[in-house]
Design an enzyme around this catalytic site. Structure first.
Site, PDB file in Angstrom:
ATOM      1  CD  GLU A  39      -1.757  -2.403   1.444  1.00 29.59           C
ATOM      2  OE1 GLU A  39      -0.610  -2.638   1.888  1.00 29.59           O
ATOM      3  OE2 GLU A  39      -2.604  -3.296   1.301  1.00 29.59           O
ATOM      4  CG  HIS A  81     -11.633  -6.484   5.527  1.00 27.60           C
ATOM      5  ND1 HIS A  81     -10.890  -7.145   6.473  1.00 27.60           N
ATOM      6  CD2 HIS A  81     -10.991  -6.686   4.352  1.00 27.60           C
ATOM      7  CE1 HIS A  81      -9.849  -7.726   5.889  1.00 27.60           C
ATOM      8  NE2 HIS A  81      -9.886  -7.467   4.606  1.00 27.60           N
TER       9      HIS A  81
END
Lengths: 326, 323
Positions: free
Chosen positions: B59, B128
Site C-alpha cells: 500500500e 474491513h
C-alpha cells in the site's frame, strides 16, 4: 564507461566546495540565529551528493532526504532560493513553507527533501512509471540513509521499481548513524547493497568519500536505467562530520570517528587527484574557492535582503486554486 | 437515463476519463479482475496492462508511487481495495500527498484520486468495515467526496480525476450493488455541491453515503406520522457546501446528522460544528447525531447489526429534535 574529462572533474570539484562551504556557512548562520527551525548538515558527505548528481542530467529527477541541501546544490539548484528558504523568506524556493527539511526545486528535477525517512523510495517507482508512460529517457534517483533502509517502504519501493523495471536508482547515503543509533545495532545483515540481491537488481557498495567511485557506480546505474533495464542500488559509505542536527552534542560517538572522517576528507581527496593530474594548482584552487565563496555571499545577501512572507501567504498553495472553500 | 449499479457507474466514469485523457491510469490490488467489488472489471481489456496496473500488496508503494507519478505529469487513480488498508500508506497520504504542493510553495501539482471502498456490512469484521472519512477531513490538503448514488458516484469520480489536487472518493461498499439512474450524456458534478435528495419542511437530515438511503427510508416512515423530513447529501466533505446546509436549516430549524463512522471526532462532528456556526440563530432544537458507536465493528451478525446505524435510528433522532 567514459572517465570524466578535465572540465567535468573541475566542475565536480567546484560543486564539492559549493556544498561544503554552503553547509559551513549555514552552520554559522544557524548558530547566529539567522535560520529558524532545525537543520541537518552534510559536511563530510559531499562526495555522495556530487557523485550522484554528476551522473545525472538537469531533467533527471532526484528525491532527497532530511539532509538534502547538498543534493539540491549538486543538482544545480539556485543557492539564492535555497538560502532564502532556510531563512524562511518569501523568496525561498518553497516561499518559506518548507524550510531546510522540505526544500524543493522542481526546475532542476529536485522533487523534495523529506522530513520522513524513506519516503522517496516509494515515490521513485511512480516517477519512473511516469517517465515510462511519457516515453522520455529520464531517470529518477531516490537517496536515503542507512537508517531509512530499515523502514518498510524501502522494501515496497525497491520491489515495485524492480517489478516495473523502472528507470530508477536507489542511493543509500550510509553515514553510519540513524540519528543517534549506530548501524551495528539497527541494521541486520551488515550490507544494504546486499539487499539488492533479494530483488534481483544490481547492488554495489562504494567508498562514499571518493567522488569518482560514487560517480562511476551511479553512471553505470543511470545508464542501465536509461536503457530500460531497471533499477539498481548503490550504497555509498561515508562519514558524517557533524551531529545529526545542528546542536546535537553527539554524546553517543567518540571523537575518533570524526577524526577518521576528516582524515578522509572527500573535498581534499578530489583536490589531490586534480593536483596529481596537474589540472589544478594552488592558484587555481584559490580562484575556485573565491568564486564559490562569492556565490555563497551572494546567496546570503539575497536571503538577508529578502522580505519575510506575508502572513496571508500561509493560506496559499494548499490547492491549485486560491482561495479555496473549506 | 440508464439504470445502472453504483459499481458500474464508477466503472463508466473510469472508462470515460481513461478514454479522454491518456495520462489517467488506475492502480491497485487485484484490479485487473476487479475483485472484490467489480469497479475496475474489464478496464484491462480496453486499456491494457500499462494503464491498469495490478500492484503487489504494497500500500505504501501503491499510494506513494501515485504521488511520484502525479508530480511528474500523470493522473493516477488508486484503488485502495478496502479503505481500512490506507493505514499501511498513512504517511504517503497524510505527509506526502496532502502536503507536497503546499510545502513546496506551489511548485508541483498533485492530481491524483484515492478510491476508498469503505463501510460496514456482511460481517467483514474489524479490519474491513471502517468508516475512515473523518480521519481525512482533518488533514489539510486533501479533498474528500462521498457519493451516495450511482449518478453522484460517476459525476464526482469524473470531477475528482480532472481535479488538479488530491481527491479521496469514499465509496460505501454496501452501495456497490445499489441501482440508480445515470444520464446517457457526460456529467460532471462539482465538488462542494450538496444535493437535496428529498425535500421537506420540518427537519433537515444531513446524511452521507449509505446513511442517505437510511435517511430516505426514515423520511418515508416519518411522513406517515405527519413529519416532513428533508434529506440533504453534502456529497463532498471537503470542500463543503455550507450554503446548501444553511439554506435547508433556515427552512426547517431542526437538524439531524447521520453517518456510519464512529461518533467521536467524526465527519458528523465537524458538520455539527459547521451547522452551529452557520445557523445557530435558526436552530429551534439542539442538533442530534446518528453515528456508529465508539467500538471496532464486530464480526457476528447481531453484534454488527447493533453497531450499524439505520433508518430507525434516524427516525428516532428526528422525532427527538421535533419534541
Amino acid at each position: 564507461m567514459q572517465a570524466p574529462g578535465p572540465d567535468q572533474l573541475l566542475e565536480m570539484y567546484a560543486a564539492m566546495l559549493r556544498v561544503r562551504l554552503f553547509e559551513e556557512r549555514a552552520r554559522e548562520l544557524y548558530a547566529g540565529g539567522r535560520i529558524p527551525g532545525f537543520i541537518h548538515l552534510s559536511v563530510g558527505q559531499e562526495a555522495v551528493a556530487v557523485g550522484v548528481c554528476a551522473a545525472l542530467r538537469r531533467d533527471d529527477y532526484l528525491l532527497s532526504t532530511h539532509r538534502g541541501h547538498g543534493h539540491l546544490i549538486a543538482k544545480g539548484g539556485s543557492l539564492r532560493s535555497l538560502m532564502a528558504e532556510l531563512y524562511g523568506k518569501a523568496t525561498g524556493c518553497c516561499r518559506g513553507k518548507g524550510g531546510s527539511m522540505h526544500i524543493a526545486d522542481a526546475s532542476v528535477g529536485y522533487l523534495g527533501a523529506n522530513g520522513v525517512l524513506t519516503a522517496g523510495c516509494v515515490l521513485a517507482p511512480g516517477v519512473g512509471l511516469s517517465i515510462q508512460m511519457r516515453k522520455t529517457d529520464q531517470v529518477v534517483v531516490a537517496v536515503f540513509g542507512d537508517g531509512a533502509a530499515n523502514r518498510g517502504p524501502f522494501h515496497e519501493g525497491v520491489n515495485l521499481a524492480a517489478l516495473w523495471r523502472a528507470p530508477a536508482v536507489f542511493v543509500c547515503e550510509n553515514n553510519r548513524w540513524a540519528s543517534t543509533t549506530a548501524q551495528a545495532v539497527s541494521t541486520a545483515g551488515g550490507s544494504i547493497a546486499g539487499r539488492a540481491a533479494g530483488y534481483g537488481i544490481p547492488g554495489v557498495t562504494v567508498d562514499g568519500n571518493d567522488v569518482l567511485a560514487v560517480f562511476e557506480a551511479c553512471t553505470q546505474a543511470v545508464a542501465r536505467a536509461r536503457r530500460g533495464e531497471g533499477p539498481s542500488l548503490v550504497e555509498a559509505r561515508t562519514i558524517r562530520w557533524l551531529g545529526h542536527y545542528e546542536g546535537d552534542p553527539q554524546l553517543y560517538r567518540g571523537k575518533d570517528e570524526v577524526a577518521e572522517g576528516r582524515s578522509r576528507d572527500p573535498v581534499a581527496h578530489l583536490r589531490q587527484i586534480l593536483e596529481e593530474r596537474t589540472l589544478l594548482d594552488a592558484a587555481d584552487a584559490e580562484r575556485v574557492e573565491a568564486a564559490v565563496r562569492d556565490e555563497i555571499d551572494d546567496a546570503v545577501a539575497f536571503a538577508e535582503a529578502s522580505p519575510l512572507p506575508d502572513a496571508r501567504s500561509a493560506f496559499e498553495d494548499l490547492f491549485a486554486h486560491y482561495p479555496w472553500r473549506d | 437515463m440508464a439504470t445502472v449499479e453504483y459499481a458500474a457507474a464508477l466503472n463508466l466514469a473510469l472508462r470515460e476519463e481513461m478514454r479522454r485523457d491518456p495520462r489517467v491510469y488506475v492502480i491497485g490490488e487485484d484490479i485487473v479482475l476487479g475483485v472484490p467489488f467489480g469497479v475496475t472489471k474489464g478496464l484491462a481489456e480496453e486499456f491494457g496492462p500499462e494503464r491498469v496496473l495490478n500492484a503487489p500488496i504494497s500500500e505504501a508503494a501503491i499510494v506513494g508511487s501515485a504521488l511520484g507519478a502525479a508530480m511528474t505529469g500523470l493522473r493516477p487513480v488508486v484503488d485502495m481495495h478496502f479503505a481500512d488498508f490506507v493505514t499501511c500508506a498513512m504517511d504517503e497520504v497524510a505527509n506526502q500527498i496532502a502536503k507536497s504542493r503546499y510545502m513546496f510553495g506551489g511548485q508541483v501539482d498533485c492530481p491524483l484520486v484515492l478510491r476508498m471502498p469503505y463501510g460496514i456490512g456482511k460481517s467483514a469484521g474489524g479490519h474491513h468495515s471502517n468508516s475512515v472519512e473523518g480521519w481525512f477531513i482533518n488533514i489539510p490538503g486533501l479533498k474528500v467526496c462521498i457519493p451516495s448514488t450511482p449518478r453522484d458516484a460517476r459525476g464526482l469520480l469524473k470531477t475528482a480525476i480532472r481535479d488538479p489536487d488530491p481527491v479521496m472518493v469514499f465509496e460505501h461498499r454496501g452501495l456497490y450493488r445499489a441501482v440508480g439512474e445515470v444520464p446517457e450524456e457526460e456529467e460532471l458534478i462539482p465538488l462542494g455541491s450538496a444535493d437535496v435528495k428529498r425535500a421537506g419542511s420540518d427537519v433537515t437530515v444531513i446524511a452521507t453515503a449509505r446513511m442517505v438511503h437510511a435517511a430516505l427510508e426514515a423520511a418515508e416512515l416519518l411522513a406517515r406520522e405527519g413529519i416532513s423530513a428533508e434529506v440533504v447529501d453534502p456529497r463532498s466533505l471537503v470542500p463543503l457546501d455550507r450554503e446548501a446546509l444553511a439554506g435547508s436549516v433556515a427552512k426547517t430549524h431542526r437538524v439531524v446528522i447521520a453517518e456510519e463512522g464512529p461518533m467521536r471526532g467524526s465527519a458528523g462532528a465537524w458538520l455539527a460544528w459547521v451547522v452551529t456556526e452557520e445557523c445557530f440563530d435558526d436552530l429551534d432544537a439542539p442538533i442530534a447525531r446518528v453515528a456508529g458507536p465508539n467500538v471496532p465493528i464486530p464480526f457476528s451478525p447481531p453484534l454488527e447489526a447493533a453497531c450499524t446505524p439505520d433508518s430507525e435510528a434516524v427516525a428516532a433522532a428526528c422525532r427527538r429534535v421535533l419534541k
